[in-house]
Design a protein around this motif. Structure first.
Motif, mmCIF file in Angstrom:
data_model
loop_
_atom_site.group_PDB
_atom_site.id
_atom_site.type_symbol
_atom_site.label_atom_id
_atom_site.label_comp_id
_atom_site.label_asym_id
_atom_site.label_seq_id
_atom_site.Cartn_x
_atom_site.Cartn_y
_atom_site.Cartn_z
ATOM 1 N N GLU A 232 0.853 -1.243 0.079
ATOM 2 C CA GLU A 232 0.051 -0.109 -0.169
ATOM 3 C C GLU A 232 0.872 1.139 0.126
ATOM 4 O O GLU A 232 0.452 2.235 -0.689
ATOM 5 N N GLU A 233 2.031 1.201 0.753
ATOM 6 C CA GLU A 233 2.898 2.177 0.665
ATOM 7 C C GLU A 233 3.702 2.681 -0.677
ATOM 8 O O GLU A 233 3.514 3.793 -1.114
ATOM 9 N N LEU A 234 3.896 1.523 -1.199
ATOM 10 C CA LEU A 234 4.376 1.665 -2.720
ATOM 11 C C LEU A 234 3.560 2.239 -3.555
ATOM 12 O O LEU A 234 3.718 3.188 -4.423
ATOM 13 N N VAL A 235 2.261 1.808 -3.345
ATOM 14 C CA VAL A 235 1.218 2.309 -4.403
ATOM 15 C C VAL A 235 1.081 3.672 -4.135
ATOM 16 O O VAL A 235 0.990 4.649 -5.147
ATOM 17 N N SER A 236 0.801 4.149 -2.812
ATOM 18 C CA SER A 236 0.561 5.665 -2.388
ATOM 19 C C SER A 236 1.855 6.422 -3.097
ATOM 20 O O SER A 236 1.628 7.604 -3.380
ATOM 21 N N GLY B 139 20.974 -6.390 2.273
ATOM 22 C CA GLY B 139 20.444 -5.306 2.971
ATOM 23 C C GLY B 139 19.435 -5.755 4.134
ATOM 24 O O GLY B 139 19.296 -7.017 4.188
ATOM 25 N N THR B 140 19.612 -5.111 4.994
ATOM 26 C CA THR B 140 18.502 -5.188 6.181
ATOM 27 C C THR B 140 17.481 -4.136 6.140
ATOM 28 O O THR B 140 17.645 -2.935 6.256
ATOM 29 N N VAL B 141 16.316 -4.667 6.375
ATOM 30 C CA VAL B 141 15.203 -3.566 6.310
ATOM 31 C C VAL B 141 14.194 -3.742 7.464
ATOM 32 O O VAL B 141 13.582 -5.152 7.496
ATOM 33 N N HIS B 142 14.094 -3.068 8.321
ATOM 34 C CA HIS B 142 13.301 -3.404 9.643
ATOM 35 C C HIS B 142 11.820 -3.188 9.207
ATOM 36 O O HIS B 142 11.490 -2.326 8.256
ATOM 37 N N HIS B 143 10.833 -3.825 9.762
ATOM 38 C CA HIS B 143 9.448 -3.826 9.356
ATOM 39 C C HIS B 143 9.080 -2.281 9.932
ATOM 40 O O HIS B 143 9.308 -1.607 10.782
ATOM 41 N N ARG C 207 6.552 4.176 5.643
ATOM 42 C CA ARG C 207 7.319 4.794 4.584
ATOM 43 C C ARG C 207 8.737 4.614 4.677
ATOM 44 O O ARG C 207 9.366 4.301 3.713
ATOM 45 N N LYS C 208 9.307 4.574 5.969
ATOM 46 C CA LYS C 208 10.862 4.239 5.947
ATOM 47 C C LYS C 208 11.030 2.802 5.522
ATOM 48 O O LYS C 208 12.234 2.669 4.722
ATOM 49 N N MET C 209 10.236 1.958 5.742
ATOM 50 C CA MET C 209 10.381 0.493 5.289
ATOM 51 C C MET C 209 10.213 0.510 3.577
ATOM 52 O O MET C 209 11.269 -0.039 3.079
ATOM 53 N N ALA C 210 9.236 1.422 3.214
ATOM 54 C CA ALA C 210 9.292 1.096 1.703
ATOM 55 C C ALA C 210 10.296 1.808 1.132
ATOM 56 O O ALA C 210 10.845 1.253 -0.076
ATOM 57 N N GLU C 211 10.836 3.062 1.592
ATOM 58 C CA GLU C 211 11.953 3.680 1.053
ATOM 59 C C GLU C 211 13.124 2.638 1.151
ATOM 60 O O GLU C 211 14.182 2.650 0.350
#
Length: 344
Positions: A30-34, A154-158, A325-329
């Motif tokens: 949903e964040e990527l779509v937004s 890479g590492t991406v936190h939820h 947003r931080k996760m998506a970025e």
């Protein structure tokens, strides 16, 4: 960017109640779509998304009343559907297991796999010794430590949508255990903490697969004074439950890959009291969003000084570190890295 998100077929995206992985897939999608990206979600037909939904079964396997003798067949069909559409995407992001590895190793398509479980099983060493070219992203630094030979890029936190939970600066008089009724999640320690501290404990949890005997053993404890077992709850109920709690107790005794309920609690301003297993030291900021403790007695001591945690600062730290947003970025950074490497 044209992005495919691939989920398993066991739960819809998002799930109606329990299901951390599917919820994260939903928040990311949903964040990527937004943000204006062209996103396709491969998931069960009862999933709800603003992306293009591509499904091969009408209902998730664990939601369907019709028994499924061999779920792997549907996941092979899912993989076939992804392959049919592969030219439509700049990158394909798998949140499934690793069954796609032999095929996508031979596909000329940028792809990323995010495992959402523990990675310290002995058989994984042999497996990833073979598949050490497949790009992976971890959900915590702790998760990838047992497998340094894998290709971690890479590492991406939820992360969670900021509007999902609200800050509550005026909690009630109880503590919460949230998640799954399984030995590794430590609900038995949560019961001890509540008893020794003399506080009410509310347990909102689903019985883990294969953990019915463990649940039956604990059931008499759930019926004692000051203990309330709620079963599974919705996000709306979770907002009220967590927001009203003095603290979330998270006494896990396994290498927790992330621990989504911890950031859900922080989003409500509710501090976390947790054992230092797996990802906990990188998720909980000791003394700011909660206390990291070694055992039941230390947890009781932390609970007695829980008033020292500023709930507003707890929420602020959540917003800074664990937003959708931080996760998506962060994932977009990995996508671009893979696409750039593929074009060279």
């Amino acid at each position: 960017m044209r992005i495919a998100q691939v989920a398993s077929l066991y739960e819809p995206v998002p799930p109606p109640r329990y299901g951390g992985t599917e919820r994260i897939i939903s928040y990311l999608t949903e964040e990527l779509v937004s943000q204006g990206h062209e996103v396709s979600l491969f998931a069960s037909g009862d999933s709800k998304t603003s992306a293009r939904l591509i499904s091969i079964i009408p209902r998730a396997l664990w939601e369907d009343v019709t028994p499924c003798a061999n779920p792997s067949m549907y996941h092979i069909l899912l993989l076939e559907e992804v392959i049919k559409h592969k030219e439509e995407f700049d990158i394909i992001h798998f949140h499934t297991d690793f069954f796609h590895f032999p095929i996508f190793r031979r596909m000329n398509v940028p792809h990323l796999t995010t495992p959402h479980g523990r990675m310290d099983f002995p058989e994984y060493i042999r497996f990833f010794s073979n598949f050490n070219d497949m790009p992976l992203s971890s959900i915590s630094y702790s998760q990838k430590k047992p497998l340094p030979l894998a290709r971690w890029i890479g590492t991406v936190h939820h992360g969670l949508p900021l509007s999902l939970y609200q800050l509550n600066e005026n909690p009630s008089d109880y503590i919460v255990f949230l998640g799954r009724i399984s030995p590794e999640k430590g609900v038995d320690d949560a019961l001890q903490i509540a008893r020794k501290a003399g506080v009410k404990l509310k347990i909102a949890a689903r019985v883990g697969l294969g953990d019915d005997a463990y649940f039956e053993k604990l059931l008499p404890e759930f019926k004692k004074e000051n203990i309330e077992y709620l079963g599974e709850i919705t996000d709306k109920e979770k907002n009220e439950l967590l927001g009203g709690a003095l603290a979330l107790v998270f006494p896990v005794c396994w290498p927790e890959p992330f621990g989504l309920s911890m950031i859900e609690s922080m989003a409500c301003g509710t501090p976390v009291i947790a054992y230092p297993c797996g990802s906990i030291p990188e998720v909980v900021d000791h003394g700011i969003t909660g206390w990291i403790v070694k055992d039941v007695d230390e947890a009781v001591g932390a609970l007695r000084q829980i008033h020292k945690i500023d709930r507003k600062k707890c929420r602020q730290r959540f917003e800074m570190r664990f937003s959708a947003r931080k996760m998506a970025e962060s994932y977009l950074t990995l996508y671009r890295k893979l696409i750039a490497g593929h074009s060279q």
